[in-house]
Design a protein around this motif. Structure first.
Motif, PDB file in Angstrom:
ATOM      1  N   ALA A  38       2.079  19.112   0.957  1.00  0.00           N
ATOM      2  CA  ALA A  38       3.444  18.638   0.675  1.00  0.00           C
ATOM      3  C   ALA A  38       4.270  18.473   1.941  1.00  0.00           C
ATOM      4  CB  ALA A  38       4.140  19.583  -0.301  1.00  0.00           C
ATOM      5  N   THR A  39       3.623  18.111   3.042  1.00  0.00           N
ATOM      6  CA  THR A  39       4.354  17.898   4.292  1.00  0.00           C
ATOM      7  C   THR A  39       4.876  16.464   4.346  1.00  0.00           C
ATOM      8  OG1 THR A  39       2.274  17.312   5.399  1.00  0.00           O
ATOM      9  CG2 THR A  39       3.008  19.598   5.571  1.00  0.00           C
ATOM     10  N   LEU A  40       6.049  16.300   4.936  1.00  0.00           N
ATOM     11  CA  LEU A  40       6.681  14.994   5.089  1.00  0.00           C
ATOM     12  C   LEU A  40       6.810  14.728   6.573  1.00  0.00           C
ATOM     13  CD1 LEU A  40       9.477  15.341   2.366  1.00  0.00           C
ATOM     14  CD2 LEU A  40       7.129  14.514   2.091  1.00  0.00           C
ATOM     15  N   ALA A  41       5.733  14.197   7.156  1.00  0.00           N
ATOM     16  CA  ALA A  41       5.660  14.029   8.609  1.00  0.00           C
ATOM     17  C   ALA A  41       5.986  12.616   9.062  1.00  0.00           C
ATOM     18  CB  ALA A  41       4.264  14.429   9.097  1.00  0.00           C
ATOM     19  N   GLY A  42       6.370  11.742   8.115  1.00  0.00           N
ATOM     20  CA  GLY A  42       6.676  10.363   8.488  1.00  0.00           C
ATOM     21  C   GLY A  42       5.446   9.517   8.739  1.00  0.00           C
ATOM     22  N   ARG A  43       4.286   9.988   8.294  1.00  0.00           N
ATOM     23  CA  ARG A  43       3.040   9.253   8.506  1.00  0.00           C
ATOM     24  C   ARG A  43       2.473   8.679   7.213  1.00  0.00           C
ATOM     25  NH1 ARG A  43       2.015  13.845  11.930  1.00  0.00           N
ATOM     26  NH2 ARG A  43       0.517  14.666  10.425  1.00  0.00           N
ATOM     27  N   VAL A  81       0.847  -1.189   0.000  1.00  0.00           N
ATOM     28  CA  VAL A  81       0.000   0.000   0.000  1.00  0.00           C
ATOM     29  C   VAL A  81       0.884   1.241   0.000  1.00  0.00           C
ATOM     30  CG1 VAL A  81      -1.837   1.266   1.155  1.00  0.00           C
ATOM     31  CG2 VAL A  81      -1.777  -1.231   1.287  1.00  0.00           C
ATOM     32  N   GLY A  82       0.633   2.120  -0.953  1.00  0.00           N
ATOM     33  CA  GLY A  82       1.332   3.404  -0.987  1.00  0.00           C
ATOM     34  C   GLY A  82       0.410   4.499  -0.493  1.00  0.00           C
ATOM     35  N   SER A  83       0.939   5.382   0.338  1.00  0.00           N
ATOM     36  CA  SER A  83       0.127   6.472   0.885  1.00  0.00           C
ATOM     37  C   SER A  83       0.822   7.810   0.669  1.00  0.00           C
ATOM     38  CB  SER A  83      -0.153   6.254   2.376  1.00  0.00           C
ATOM     39  OG  SER A  83       1.045   5.990   3.094  1.00  0.00           O
ATOM     40  N   SER A  84       0.001   8.863   0.450  1.00  0.00           N
ATOM     41  CA  SER A  84       0.518  10.179   0.073  1.00  0.00           C
ATOM     42  C   SER A  84       0.555  11.166   1.222  1.00  0.00           C
ATOM     43  CB  SER A  84      -0.330  10.771  -1.060  1.00  0.00           C
ATOM     44  OG  SER A  84      -0.242   9.988  -2.223  1.00  0.00           O
ATOM     45  N   GLY A  85      -0.120  10.862   2.327  1.00  0.00           N
ATOM     46  CA  GLY A  85      -0.162  11.812   3.434  1.00  0.00           C
ATOM     47  C   GLY A  85      -0.858  13.094   3.026  1.00  0.00           C
ATOM     48  N   SER A 142       6.263  12.456  -5.568  1.00  0.00           N
ATOM     49  CA  SER A 142       5.961  13.831  -5.951  1.00  0.00           C
ATOM     50  C   SER A 142       6.606  14.812  -4.970  1.00  0.00           C
ATOM     51  CB  SER A 142       4.441  14.038  -5.979  1.00  0.00           C
ATOM     52  OG  SER A 142       4.121  15.390  -6.238  1.00  0.00           O
ATOM     53  N   VAL A 143       7.269  15.829  -5.514  1.00  0.00           N
ATOM     54  CA  VAL A 143       7.888  16.873  -4.699  1.00  0.00           C
ATOM     55  C   VAL A 143       7.289  18.211  -5.126  1.00  0.00           C
ATOM     56  CG1 VAL A 143      10.031  18.032  -4.065  1.00  0.00           C
ATOM     57  CG2 VAL A 143      10.023  15.555  -4.448  1.00  0.00           C
ATOM     58  N   LYS A 144       6.735  18.934  -4.159  1.00  0.00           N
ATOM     59  CA  LYS A 144       6.108  20.220  -4.457  1.00  0.00           C
ATOM     60  C   LYS A 144       7.033  21.361  -4.047  1.00  0.00           C
ATOM     61  CE  LYS A 144       1.883  22.909  -3.575  1.00  0.00           C
ATOM     62  NZ  LYS A 144       0.635  22.994  -2.781  1.00  0.00           N
ATOM     63  N   ASP A 200       7.699   8.779   3.990  1.00  0.00           N
ATOM     64  CA  ASP A 200       7.794   9.920   3.069  1.00  0.00           C
ATOM     65  C   ASP A 200       9.101  10.690   3.259  1.00  0.00           C
ATOM     66  OD1 ASP A 200       7.158  11.095   5.519  1.00  0.00           O
ATOM     67  OD2 ASP A 200       5.122  11.625   4.936  1.00  0.00           O
ATOM     68  N   ALA A 201       9.558  10.784   4.507  1.00  0.00           N
ATOM     69  CA  ALA A 201      10.817  11.483   4.766  1.00  0.00           C
ATOM     70  C   ALA A 201      11.997  10.752   4.121  1.00  0.00           C
ATOM     71  CB  ALA A 201      11.035  11.619   6.277  1.00  0.00           C
ATOM     72  N   ASP A 202      11.925   9.408   4.074  1.00  0.00           N
ATOM     73  CA  ASP A 202      12.968   8.627   3.394  1.00  0.00           C
ATOM     74  C   ASP A 202      12.928   8.887   1.887  1.00  0.00           C
ATOM     75  OD1 ASP A 202      13.677   7.339   5.830  1.00  0.00           O
ATOM     76  OD2 ASP A 202      12.015   5.937   5.551  1.00  0.00           O
ATOM     77  N   LEU A 203      11.722   9.026   1.352  1.00  0.00           N
ATOM     78  CA  LEU A 203      11.539   9.219  -0.083  1.00  0.00           C
ATOM     79  C   LEU A 203      11.848  10.647  -0.518  1.00  0.00           C
ATOM     80  CD1 LEU A 203       8.176   7.270  -0.480  1.00  0.00           C
ATOM     81  CD2 LEU A 203      10.426   6.514  -1.274  1.00  0.00           C
ATOM     82  N   GLY A 204      11.716  11.584   0.413  1.00  0.00           N
ATOM     83  CA  GLY A 204      11.920  12.981   0.070  1.00  0.00           C
ATOM     84  C   GLY A 204      10.757  13.589  -0.675  1.00  0.00           C
ATOM     85  N   GLY A 205       9.590  12.938  -0.588  1.00  0.00           N
ATOM     86  CA  GLY A 205       8.399  13.435  -1.268  1.00  0.00           C
ATOM     87  C   GLY A 205       7.207  12.565  -0.935  1.00  0.00           C
ATOM     88  N   ASN A 206       6.089  12.854  -1.584  1.00  0.00           N
ATOM     89  CA  ASN A 206       4.840  12.138  -1.339  1.00  0.00           C
ATOM     90  C   ASN A 206       4.649  11.040  -2.378  1.00  0.00           C
ATOM     91  OD1 ASN A 206       4.215  15.310  -0.667  1.00  0.00           O
ATOM     92  ND2 ASN A 206       3.416  13.922   0.882  1.00  0.00           N
ATOM     93  N   LEU A 207       4.469   9.805  -1.923  1.00  0.00           N
ATOM     94  CA  LEU A 207       4.289   8.664  -2.822  1.00  0.00           C
ATOM     95  C   LEU A 207       2.861   8.642  -3.350  1.00  0.00           C
ATOM     96  CD1 LEU A 207       5.614   5.086  -2.176  1.00  0.00           C
ATOM     97  CD2 LEU A 207       3.323   5.440  -3.056  1.00  0.00           C
TER      98      LEU A 207
END
Length: 217
Positions: free
Chosen positions: A93-98, A84-88, A141-143, A118-125
């Motif tokens: 465009a926040t990377l809160a690790g959730r 499962v991929g999640s975008s938060g 995705s990086v905004k 998301d923090a590992d990815l540097g963006g939203n999956l």
């Protein structure tokens, strides 16, 4: 008609059903649990609903996910686990690790947690697929301001490493592994330095895809 429950913290009375994947005699439905009364903010982690295709009267069961705003679901043959991929909070465009990539044990109905955040990815999956050999590909995705840059990566769940395969792209409308090929649909108006719209196809090995697309007109 099969009704789906609404998360306790969601005030808009809408479970935000999204992806559908059938496997075996079950239909799995991604529930994003976004609160439209709060500018589509996640009301909490999403859920995965399991609906019986063999017994229409059977109650729906739910698997609590770890990631917020799940947007992609892949279930390999055998129906024992799900990716499962999640975008938060993608709009913010926040990377809160959730959010990120998690693996769900469908046999026990429990998540194994976020394998890559998301923090590992540097963006939203957003987009996600998995090859028959176990390779996982995802769109990140990086905004920046009002501009989105999307890049497709091959992900390593053990090391959390990401290998770029294609990008940057304005908008990835589709990402699929078909046979031994990775297919990416680039859409939207390409900005400066971004690949133009079209269908990009190449071997699903983790090597860079050709940057000349099939023109879809």
């Amino acid at each position: 008609f099969v009704s789906l429950s609404v998360a306790a913290a969601d005030t808009d009375n809408n479970p935000d059903a999204s992806q559908l994947v059938g496997c075996g005699d079950s239909l799995y439905v991604v529930l994003q649990d976004l609160d439209r009364n709060k500018t589509y903010k996640p009301a909490g982690p999403g859920r995965l609903a399991k609906i019986s295709l063999a017994d229409a009267g059977a109650p729906v069961s739910y698997i609590q996910l770890a990631g917020e705003n799940p947007t992609a679901l892949v279930i390999p043959a055998g129906c024992t686990e799900a990716y499962v991929g999640s975008s938060g909070d993608q709009l913010g465009a926040t990377l809160a690790g959730r959010s990120g990539l998690e693996v769900v044990d469908l046999m026990t109905g429990t998540t194994r947690g976020l394998q890559i955040k998301d923090a590992d990815l540097g963006g939203n999956l957003s987009g996600l697929d998995r090859s028959s050999t176990g390779s996982v590909f995802a769109n990140v995705s990086v905004k920046t301001g009002t501009t989105y840059n999307n890049t497709v990566y091959k992900l390593d769940l053990q090391t959390k490493a990401k290998t770029p395969v294609l990008g940057p792209i304005s908008y990835v409308a589709g990402l699929r592994v078909l046979e031994q090929n990775l297919v990416v649909l680039s859409a939207g108006m390409a900005g400066a330095g971004q690949l133009k719209a079209g269908v990009y196809v190449g071997a699903a090995t983790g090597a860079a895809l050709p940057t000349t697309p099939l023109d879809v007109g």
